[in-house]
Scaffold this motif. Structure first.
Motif, short mmCIF file in Angstrom:
data_model
loop_
_atom_site.label_atom_id
_atom_site.label_comp_id
_atom_site.label_asym_id
_atom_site.label_seq_id
_atom_site.Cartn_x
_atom_site.Cartn_y
_atom_site.Cartn_z
N ASP A 154 31.20 -11.95 41.38
CA ASP A 154 32.32 -11.84 40.46
C ASP A 154 31.76 -11.48 39.09
O ASP A 154 30.94 -12.22 38.53
N LEU A 155 32.21 -10.35 38.56
CA LEU A 155 31.68 -9.82 37.31
C LEU A 155 32.81 -9.60 36.31
O LEU A 155 33.95 -9.34 36.70
N VAL B 43 32.79 -6.26 48.66
CA VAL B 43 32.55 -7.70 48.51
C VAL B 43 32.60 -8.18 47.06
O VAL B 43 32.89 -9.35 46.80
N ASP B 44 32.30 -7.31 46.11
CA ASP B 44 32.28 -7.71 44.70
C ASP B 44 33.66 -7.58 44.08
O ASP B 44 34.50 -6.78 44.53
N ARG B 45 33.89 -8.32 42.99
CA ARG B 45 35.12 -8.21 42.22
C ARG B 45 34.76 -7.99 40.76
O ARG B 45 33.77 -8.52 40.27
N LEU B 46 35.59 -7.21 40.08
CA LEU B 46 35.39 -6.92 38.66
C LEU B 46 36.62 -7.37 37.89
O LEU B 46 37.75 -7.01 38.24
N PHE B 47 36.40 -8.14 36.83
CA PHE B 47 37.48 -8.65 35.99
C PHE B 47 37.37 -8.05 34.59
O PHE B 47 36.30 -8.08 33.98
N GLY B 48 38.49 -7.52 34.11
CA GLY B 48 38.52 -6.94 32.78
C GLY B 48 39.10 -7.91 31.77
O GLY B 48 39.97 -8.73 32.10
#
Length: 236
Positions: free
Chosen positions: A15-16, A41-46
Motif C-alpha cells: 500500500d503506497l 496486488v499493490d494499491r496506490l492512494f492519492g
C-alpha cells in the motif's frame, strides 16, 4: 458520499501513497514503473489535487476508474465541483489551474464534478504496523476516531474546509500527534523534500512543477518510508 473510506490491510502487496499529481500522470506512471508497482496486488492512494496545473488533467477519470487507485478529495477537486455548480468564478478557477476544465463542455464538467464529489474527505488504511490516515491538507482534530462523526456533524462543512485547505499545522510547526492513528499522510503544501511534524507526513514534493523537475514522493504505508526518490525530511 461517505466522508471517510476504510481499507483493510493489503495482505497480498504494498500500500503506497503519492503526493499531489496535478495533471502529470505520465510522470506518475514512470515513477510507478521505476518501483515495479504491480497493479494486481499493490494499491496506490492519492492525497488529492489530482488535477489542474499539469497538462494531463483530462486523464483523471481513467485513473479513478482503476481498481488499485484511490484518492481523497483535494481543494482542486473541490474547485471543480464548485465551478460546475456555478459557485466559483471562471477567472479565479483559471488562475488556479482550472483552464483545462473551463474549456470543457458542460456535460464533461458535470461528469468530473460528480466523480470528485464521490471522493472521500479522508481515507484510513489498516497496515501491519497500525492504522494510517490520509487527508489532503491537515487533520485539525486531536483524535482520528472523531473525524467521521465530526464531518457529518453540524460543524462538518467547516472541518471539511480545513481538511482541504489548511496549512496551520505546517505554518505553526505544530508537532502534536493525532491520536488513534499511526500516521496522517497529507499533501497540499509543496516542499523540496518529504517531511513530518509529529505523526503528520507531508509528501507533496512538487513533482508537477515542470521548471524544477522535482520527483514524486511515494511512501510505503507499512514502513512510512519513501520507495521513490527517498530523501531526508526538512526537520530532524
Amino acid at each position: 458520499m461517505n466522508p471517510v473510506q476504510h481499507f483493510s490491510r493489503n495482505a497480498r502487496g504494498r500500500d503506497l501513497a503519492v503526493g499531489d499529481v496535478h495533471g502529470v500522470f505520465s510522470k506518475l506512471r514512470a515513477a510507478l514503473d521505476s518501483i515495479k508497482f504491480d497493479p494486481s496486488v499493490d494499491r496506490l492512494f492519492g492525497v488529492g489535487d489530482l488535477v489542474d496545473r499539469g497538462p494531463e488533467s483530462d486523464q483523471v477519470l481513467d485513473w479513478l476508474a482503476q481498481p488499485w487507485f484511490h484518492s481523497v478529495r483535494g481543494n482542486h477537486e473541490q474547485m471543480a465541483i464548485d465551478f460546475a455548480r456555478g459557485e466559483l468564478p471562471a477567472d479565479l478557477y483559471v488562475r488556479n489551474g482550472g483552464g483545462w476544465n473551463v474549456g470543457n463542455p458542460q456535460h464533461v464538467r458535470a461528469e468530473l464534478a460528480d466523480a470528485f464529489d464521490s471522493l472521500p474527505i479522508a481515507i484510513e488504511v489498516e497496515t501491519g504496523n497500525g492504522l494510517v490516515g490520509i487527508v489532503h491538507a491537515d487533520c485539525p482534530l486531536q483524535r482520528w476516531h472523531d473525524v467521521h462523526h465530526a464531518l457529518i456533524g453540524h460543524n462538518g462543512e467547516s472541518l471539511q474546509q480545513c481538511m482541504l485547505w489548511s496549512r496551520d499545522r505546517f505554518d505553526q510547526e505544530n508537532r502534536e500527534e493525532v491520536e488513534g492513528v499511526r500516521a496522517v499522510i497529507v499533501g497540499h503544501t509543496p516542499l523540496i523534500r518529504y517531511s513530518s511534524l509529529g505523526n503528520t507526513f507531508y509528501i507533496d514534493t512538487g513533482a508537477w512543477i515542470a521548471r524544477e523537475n522535482r520527483p514524486f514522493t511515494i511512501l510505503d504505508l507499512e514502513t512510512l518510508q519513501p520507495v521513490h526518490q527517498p530523501s531526508r525530511g526538512l526537520w530532524p
